[in-house]
Design a protein around this motif. Structure first.
Motif, PDB file in Angstrom:
ATOM      1  N   VAL A  22       0.845  -1.193   0.000  1.00  0.00           N
ATOM      2  CA  VAL A  22       0.000   0.000   0.000  1.00  0.00           C
ATOM      3  C   VAL A  22       0.879   1.241   0.000  1.00  0.00           C
ATOM      4  CG1 VAL A  22      -1.577   1.357   1.431  1.00  0.00           C
ATOM      5  CG2 VAL A  22      -2.000  -1.068   1.072  1.00  0.00           C
ATOM      6  N   ALA A  23       1.997   1.178   0.718  1.00  0.00           N
ATOM      7  CA  ALA A  23       2.897   2.324   0.811  1.00  0.00           C
ATOM      8  C   ALA A  23       3.821   2.431  -0.396  1.00  0.00           C
ATOM      9  CB  ALA A  23       3.728   2.232   2.088  1.00  0.00           C
ATOM     10  N   GLY A  24       3.886   1.412  -1.235  1.00  0.00           N
ATOM     11  CA  GLY A  24       4.717   1.467  -2.428  1.00  0.00           C
ATOM     12  C   GLY A  24       6.167   1.110  -2.184  1.00  0.00           C
ATOM     13  N   CYS A  25       6.446   0.360  -1.138  1.00  0.00           N
ATOM     14  CA  CYS A  25       7.829   0.004  -0.809  1.00  0.00           C
ATOM     15  C   CYS A  25       7.994  -1.503  -0.804  1.00  0.00           C
ATOM     16  CB  CYS A  25       8.197   0.514   0.578  1.00  0.00           C
ATOM     17  SG  CYS A  25       8.316   2.289   0.651  1.00  0.00           S
ATOM     18  N   THR A  26       9.245  -1.922  -0.831  1.00  0.00           N
ATOM     19  CA  THR A  26       9.558  -3.325  -0.668  1.00  0.00           C
ATOM     20  C   THR A  26      10.197  -3.515   0.685  1.00  0.00           C
ATOM     21  OG1 THR A  26      11.693  -2.975  -1.706  1.00  0.00           O
ATOM     22  CG2 THR A  26       9.894  -3.726  -3.126  1.00  0.00           C
ATOM     23  N   PRO A 112       3.208   6.564  -1.845  1.00  0.00           N
ATOM     24  CA  PRO A 112       1.916   7.210  -2.078  1.00  0.00           C
ATOM     25  C   PRO A 112       1.561   8.128  -0.909  1.00  0.00           C
ATOM     26  CG  PRO A 112       1.779   4.895  -2.622  1.00  0.00           C
ATOM     27  CD  PRO A 112       3.121   5.105  -1.969  1.00  0.00           C
ATOM     28  N   GLY A 113       1.109   9.320  -1.222  1.00  0.00           N
ATOM     29  CA  GLY A 113       0.723  10.273  -0.188  1.00  0.00           C
ATOM     30  C   GLY A 113       1.870  11.042   0.429  1.00  0.00           C
ATOM     31  N   MET A 114       3.089  10.658   0.119  1.00  0.00           N
ATOM     32  CA  MET A 114       4.234  11.368   0.689  1.00  0.00           C
ATOM     33  C   MET A 114       4.468  12.656  -0.090  1.00  0.00           C
ATOM     34  SD  MET A 114       8.192  10.205   1.198  1.00  0.00           S
ATOM     35  CE  MET A 114       8.127   9.609   2.873  1.00  0.00           C
ATOM     36  N   VAL A 115       4.703  13.730   0.634  1.00  0.00           N
ATOM     37  CA  VAL A 115       5.077  14.983   0.007  1.00  0.00           C
ATOM     38  C   VAL A 115       6.479  14.777  -0.567  1.00  0.00           C
ATOM     39  CG1 VAL A 115       5.604  17.410   0.418  1.00  0.00           C
ATOM     40  CG2 VAL A 115       3.664  16.339   1.598  1.00  0.00           C
ATOM     41  N   THR A 116       6.621  14.943  -1.864  1.00  0.00           N
ATOM     42  CA  THR A 116       7.925  14.715  -2.490  1.00  0.00           C
ATOM     43  C   THR A 116       8.808  15.953  -2.330  1.00  0.00           C
ATOM     44  OG1 THR A 116       7.275  15.573  -4.659  1.00  0.00           O
ATOM     45  CG2 THR A 116       6.862  13.206  -4.232  1.00  0.00           C
ATOM     46  N   ALA A 144      -4.775  11.388   3.735  1.00  0.00           N
ATOM     47  CA  ALA A 144      -5.511  10.189   3.315  1.00  0.00           C
ATOM     48  C   ALA A 144      -4.630   8.942   3.451  1.00  0.00           C
ATOM     49  CB  ALA A 144      -6.005  10.352   1.879  1.00  0.00           C
ATOM     50  N   GLN A 145      -3.371   9.047   3.049  1.00  0.00           N
ATOM     51  CA  GLN A 145      -2.463   7.902   3.176  1.00  0.00           C
ATOM     52  C   GLN A 145      -2.164   7.598   4.643  1.00  0.00           C
ATOM     53  OE1 GLN A 145      -1.765   5.822   0.968  1.00  0.00           O
ATOM     54  NE2 GLN A 145      -0.132   4.618   1.869  1.00  0.00           N
ATOM     55  N   VAL A 146      -2.027   8.619   5.449  1.00  0.00           N
ATOM     56  CA  VAL A 146      -1.812   8.416   6.884  1.00  0.00           C
ATOM     57  C   VAL A 146      -2.972   7.613   7.469  1.00  0.00           C
ATOM     58  CG1 VAL A 146      -1.843   9.645   9.110  1.00  0.00           C
ATOM     59  CG2 VAL A 146      -0.257  10.352   7.305  1.00  0.00           C
ATOM     60  N   ARG A 147      -4.193   7.956   7.087  1.00  0.00           N
ATOM     61  CA  ARG A 147      -5.358   7.201   7.585  1.00  0.00           C
ATOM     62  C   ARG A 147      -5.285   5.736   7.154  1.00  0.00           C
ATOM     63  NH1 ARG A 147     -10.902   9.777   6.426  1.00  0.00           N
ATOM     64  NH2 ARG A 147     -11.503   8.196   7.934  1.00  0.00           N
ATOM     65  N   THR A 148      -4.887   5.490   5.917  1.00  0.00           N
ATOM     66  CA  THR A 148      -4.771   4.109   5.422  1.00  0.00           C
ATOM     67  C   THR A 148      -3.712   3.345   6.199  1.00  0.00           C
ATOM     68  OG1 THR A 148      -5.482   4.775   3.215  1.00  0.00           O
ATOM     69  CG2 THR A 148      -4.236   2.714   3.377  1.00  0.00           C
ATOM     70  N   LEU A 149      -2.551   3.958   6.396  1.00  0.00           N
ATOM     71  CA  LEU A 149      -1.468   3.295   7.125  1.00  0.00           C
ATOM     72  C   LEU A 149      -1.855   3.027   8.573  1.00  0.00           C
ATOM     73  CD1 LEU A 149       1.596   5.294   5.750  1.00  0.00           C
ATOM     74  CD2 LEU A 149       0.972   2.927   5.213  1.00  0.00           C
TER      75      LEU A 149
END
Length: 184
Positions: A22-26, A112-116, A144-149
């Motif tokens: 969900v976070a886009g990491c491995t 996803p959702g991280m301020v780049t 929104a991503q914080v809520r998902t995590l």
């Protein structure tokens, strides 16, 4: 008893992989220092994701007082800045309590959702409505991503302190989204 523990371990690993996907990491290799039993892989992965997410959001929020076009948005950002700083203190303390070193396994990743960093650079070059638009879109995606995590942590984590913090952060993020949307 060993069979039940293996099933739990597989479920924990599956939850961690789902959270990281969900976070886009491995997943990163395990460290030499295992976490205390109260913290599972989901707890530590959540902490290791939330800290850089909030650090990046702070970079953008810090720009709002001098770049925002609307005073109400600058006011919202001032409150968000305080909440992010407090949240980071809590997250770092919990990471330390977990026994997992702060090795930054997600350094340089744009999840996803991280301020780049590119967004922060662009935000430094604009003011007024252009900043407001970039700011609200970026912070809304972050929240929104914080809520998902946080929801994933509450479902799959094992450390009660981490799950409680995730619940509190999730509630705050929901309130912040509502307030931010009202400022659009």
């Amino acid at each position: 008893m060993q069979l039940g523990r293996n099933v739990l371990t597989r479920r924990t690993a599956a939850a961690l992989l789902l959270g990281l996907a969900v976070a886009g990491c491995t997943p990163q290799p395990a460290t030499d220092r295992p976490a205390p039993a109260a913290f599972n892989d989901t707890d530590t992965a959540w902490l290791q994701l939330m800290i850089p997410m909030d650090e990046r959001a702070s970079l953008l929020v810090d720009l709002a007082p001098t770049r925002a076009g609307r005073p109400a948005l600058a006011g919202w950002a001032a409150g968000a800045e305080r909440r992010l700083k407090d949240e980071l203190v809590d997250l770092r303390a919990l990471l330390e309590a977990s026994g997992v070193p702060d090795t930054r396994p997600h350094e340089g990743h744009n999840m996803p959702g991280m301020v780049t960093l590119d967004t922060v650079r662009r935000a430094r070059t604009v003011t007024g409505d252009n900043f407001d638009r970039l700011f609200t879109e970026s912070l809304r995606a972050h929240l929104a991503q914080v809520r998902t995590l946080c929801a994933s942590e509450r479902r799959s984590g094992s450390a009660e302190r981490a799950k409680d913090l995730a619940a509190a952060i999730e509630r705050r993020a929901a309130r912040q989204i509502t307030r931010l949307d009202a400022l659009r």
